[in-house]
Design a protein around this motif. Structure first.
Motif, PDB file in Angstrom:
ATOM      1  N   GLU A  24       8.078  11.582   1.695  1.00 51.22           N
ATOM      2  CA  GLU A  24       8.241  12.796   2.508  1.00 51.22           C
ATOM      3  C   GLU A  24       7.393  12.733   3.768  1.00 51.22           C
ATOM      4  O   GLU A  24       7.853  13.079   4.858  1.00 51.22           O
ATOM      5  CB  GLU A  24       7.875  14.020   1.681  1.00 51.22           C
ATOM      6  N   LEU A  25       6.154  12.285   3.616  1.00 50.22           N
ATOM      7  CA  LEU A  25       5.272  12.198   4.779  1.00 50.22           C
ATOM      8  C   LEU A  25       5.805  11.191   5.800  1.00 50.22           C
ATOM      9  O   LEU A  25       5.781  11.437   7.013  1.00 50.22           O
ATOM     10  CB  LEU A  25       3.860  11.804   4.335  1.00 50.22           C
ATOM     11  N   ALA A  26       6.297  10.065   5.293  1.00 47.52           N
ATOM     12  CA  ALA A  26       6.769   9.004   6.192  1.00 47.52           C
ATOM     13  C   ALA A  26       8.053   9.373   6.912  1.00 47.52           C
ATOM     14  O   ALA A  26       8.386   8.778   7.944  1.00 47.52           O
ATOM     15  CB  ALA A  26       6.976   7.711   5.400  1.00 47.52           C
ATOM     16  N   ALA A  27       8.771  10.354   6.386  1.00 51.92           N
ATOM     17  CA  ALA A  27      10.037  10.745   7.002  1.00 51.92           C
ATOM     18  C   ALA A  27       9.846  11.268   8.419  1.00 51.92           C
ATOM     19  O   ALA A  27      10.746  11.177   9.256  1.00 51.92           O
ATOM     20  CB  ALA A  27      10.732  11.798   6.146  1.00 51.92           C
ATOM     21  N   THR A  28       8.669  11.806   8.703  1.00 50.93           N
ATOM     22  CA  THR A  28       8.424  12.363  10.032  1.00 50.93           C
ATOM     23  C   THR A  28       7.555  11.471  10.915  1.00 50.93           C
ATOM     24  O   THR A  28       7.655  11.530  12.140  1.00 50.93           O
ATOM     25  CB  THR A  28       7.755  13.750   9.928  1.00 50.93           C
ATOM     26  N   THR A  29       6.722  10.629  10.298  1.00 54.45           N
ATOM     27  CA  THR A  29       5.786   9.825  11.094  1.00 54.45           C
ATOM     28  C   THR A  29       6.115   8.342  11.096  1.00 54.45           C
ATOM     29  O   THR A  29       5.619   7.594  11.937  1.00 54.45           O
ATOM     30  CB  THR A  29       4.361   9.970  10.536  1.00 54.45           C
ATOM     31  N   GLY A  30       6.909   7.890  10.140  1.00 53.34           N
ATOM     32  CA  GLY A  30       7.078   6.465   9.902  1.00 53.34           C
ATOM     33  C   GLY A  30       6.071   6.005   8.860  1.00 53.34           C
ATOM     34  O   GLY A  30       4.992   6.603   8.719  1.00 53.34           O
ATOM     35  N   PRO A  31       6.377   4.960   8.096  1.00 53.75           N
ATOM     36  CA  PRO A  31       5.517   4.557   6.986  1.00 53.75           C
ATOM     37  C   PRO A  31       4.177   3.989   7.406  1.00 53.75           C
ATOM     38  O   PRO A  31       3.173   4.153   6.708  1.00 53.75           O
ATOM     39  CB  PRO A  31       6.355   3.503   6.256  1.00 53.75           C
ATOM     40  N   GLU A  32       4.126   3.308   8.560  1.00 56.93           N
ATOM     41  CA  GLU A  32       2.884   2.631   8.946  1.00 56.93           C
ATOM     42  C   GLU A  32       1.715   3.583   9.149  1.00 56.93           C
ATOM     43  O   GLU A  32       0.563   3.175   9.026  1.00 56.93           O
ATOM     44  CB  GLU A  32       3.100   1.812  10.229  1.00 56.93           C
ATOM     45  N   PHE A  33       1.997   4.837   9.463  1.00 58.59           N
ATOM     46  CA  PHE A  33       0.915   5.803   9.660  1.00 58.59           C
ATOM     47  C   PHE A  33       0.126   6.006   8.371  1.00 58.59           C
ATOM     48  O   PHE A  33      -1.074   6.270   8.409  1.00 58.59           O
ATOM     49  CB  PHE A  33       1.493   7.135  10.141  1.00 58.59           C
ATOM     50  N   TRP A  34       0.802   5.875   7.230  1.00 62.04           N
ATOM     51  CA  TRP A  34       0.180   6.136   5.917  1.00 62.04           C
ATOM     52  C   TRP A  34      -0.229   4.854   5.213  1.00 62.04           C
ATOM     53  O   TRP A  34      -1.180   4.862   4.421  1.00 62.04           O
ATOM     54  CB  TRP A  34       1.135   6.940   5.044  1.00 62.04           C
ATOM     55  N   ALA A  35       0.472   3.752   5.479  1.00 61.61           N
ATOM     56  CA  ALA A  35       0.138   2.454   4.885  1.00 61.61           C
ATOM     57  C   ALA A  35       0.654   1.381   5.834  1.00 61.61           C
ATOM     58  O   ALA A  35       1.844   1.077   5.841  1.00 61.61           O
ATOM     59  CB  ALA A  35       0.758   2.292   3.498  1.00 61.61           C
ATOM     60  N   ALA A  36      -0.238   0.817   6.634  1.00 64.61           N
ATOM     61  CA  ALA A  36       0.182  -0.080   7.704  1.00 64.61           C
ATOM     62  C   ALA A  36       0.956  -1.286   7.183  1.00 64.61           C
ATOM     63  O   ALA A  36       1.886  -1.762   7.835  1.00 64.61           O
ATOM     64  CB  ALA A  36      -1.026  -0.544   8.511  1.00 64.61           C
ATOM     65  N   ASP A  37       0.589  -1.772   5.989  1.00 63.78           N
ATOM     66  CA  ASP A  37       1.289  -2.916   5.408  1.00 63.78           C
ATOM     67  C   ASP A  37       2.286  -2.486   4.335  1.00 63.78           C
ATOM     68  O   ASP A  37       2.851  -3.326   3.637  1.00 63.78           O
ATOM     69  CB  ASP A  37       0.290  -3.924   4.829  1.00 63.78           C
ATOM     70  N   GLY A  38       2.485  -1.192   4.204  1.00 66.14           N
ATOM     71  CA  GLY A  38       3.407  -0.667   3.213  1.00 66.14           C
ATOM     72  C   GLY A  38       2.795  -0.447   1.846  1.00 66.14           C
ATOM     73  O   GLY A  38       3.396   0.210   0.990  1.00 66.14           O
TER      74      GLY A  38
END
Length: 208
Positions: free
Chosen positions: A174-188
Motif C-alpha cells: 500500500e505504501l509503495a503504491a504512491t511512492t514506489g518501492p525504493e522509498f521503503w526498501a531500496a533493494d526491495g
C-alpha cells in the motif's frame, strides 16, 4: 486484541538481517533498525515500565539457521514476548544465487512451528511479522511466486498460536503504491530508514 507489555518484561526480536541491522556494532545491541525505533518510542511513552529489549537477529539467517541457536539465543533468555521476522532468505533464490537454496512452503512453516511451540508452552506473547518483498526488478517479481505461499503460512501459524500478526507485506504494498518501492526498501528487501520507521509504527500499533 492488543499486546500488553508489563513492567520489567523482556522483549526479544528474532530474525535475519532486517532485524539484525548491525546490532553488534550498536551501543545498546539493538541495531539501527525497527527494534531500536520500537524500544525508543515505547520507552519514551512508558519510561516507568523498565522493559528490557533484546535483538538476536543474524544477517543471512534462514529458518533452518534459527533452529540450532533458538535455545541459547531465545529460550534461555526467558522472554515475555518474542517478535519474529524471518523469510527473506528462504525465498527461492535458485535461479539467481550460487547456493541454489530453496525450501518448500510446508518445510518453511514446519520450521517456524518448531520455533513457536516451546514459546507457546511457556505462555510467551508472540508477534509474527510477515516476510515481505517490494519488487524493484523482474527477478524479484518472479520471486513473489515463492514468497506468497510462505506469507500465507505465517498467517496460518499466527492463527494457530494466537499470535499477533503484523501484515507487513500488505502494508508495504500500500505504501509503495504512491511512492514506489525504493522509498521503503531500496533493494526491495532491506528497509530504508522510512521502511524501518513504518515497521516500528505498525508494531507499536499492536501494543496497548
Amino acid at each position: 486484541m492488543t499486546i500488553t507489555i508489563r513492567p520489567d518484561s523482556i522483549v526479544m526480536f528474532a530474525g535475519d538481517s532486517i532485524t539484525d541491522c548491525q546490532r553488534l556494532e550498536s551501543e545498546q545491541g539493538l541495531g539501527f533498525g525497527y527494534p531500536l525505533r520500537i524500544a525508543g518510542d515505547f520507552g519514551f511513552r512508558h519510561p516507568d515500565r523498565g522493559v528490557t529489549w533484546r535483538n538476536s537477529g543474524i544477517s543471512g539467517n534462514k529458518v533452518m539457521d534459527l533452529e540450532p541457536r533458538w535455545q541459547r539465543d531465545v529460550l534461555d533468555t526467558d522472554p515475555d514476548l518474542v517478535s519474529l521476522l524471518i523469510g527473506a532468505n528462504d525465498v527461492g533464490w535458485k535461479d539467481y544465487a550460487e547456493d541454489g537454496y530453496e525450501i518448500p512452503a510446508a518445510d518453511f512453516g514446519a520450521g517456524i512451528d518448531r520455533l513457536l511451540a516451546p514459546l507457546a508452552a511457556r505462555d510467551v506473547q508472540l508477534v509474527l511479522i510477515e516476510p515481505f518483498l517490494l519488487p524493484v526488478n523482474d527477478a524479484q517479481r518472479v520471486q513473489r511466486e515463492d514468497l506468497d505461499p510462505k506469507i500465507q503460512v505465517v498467517r496460518e501459524l499466527a492463527r494457530k498460536y494466537g499470535a499477533h500478526l503484523l501484515a507487513a507485506d500488505g502494508m508495504f504494498a500500500e505504501l509503495a503504491a504512491t511512492t514506489g518501492p525504493e522509498f521503503w526498501a531500496a533493494d526491495g528487501v532491506h528497509p530504508t530508514p522510512a521502511g524501518h520507521a513504518a515497521l516500528a509504527a505498525a508494531w507499536l500499533r499492536l501494543v496497548d
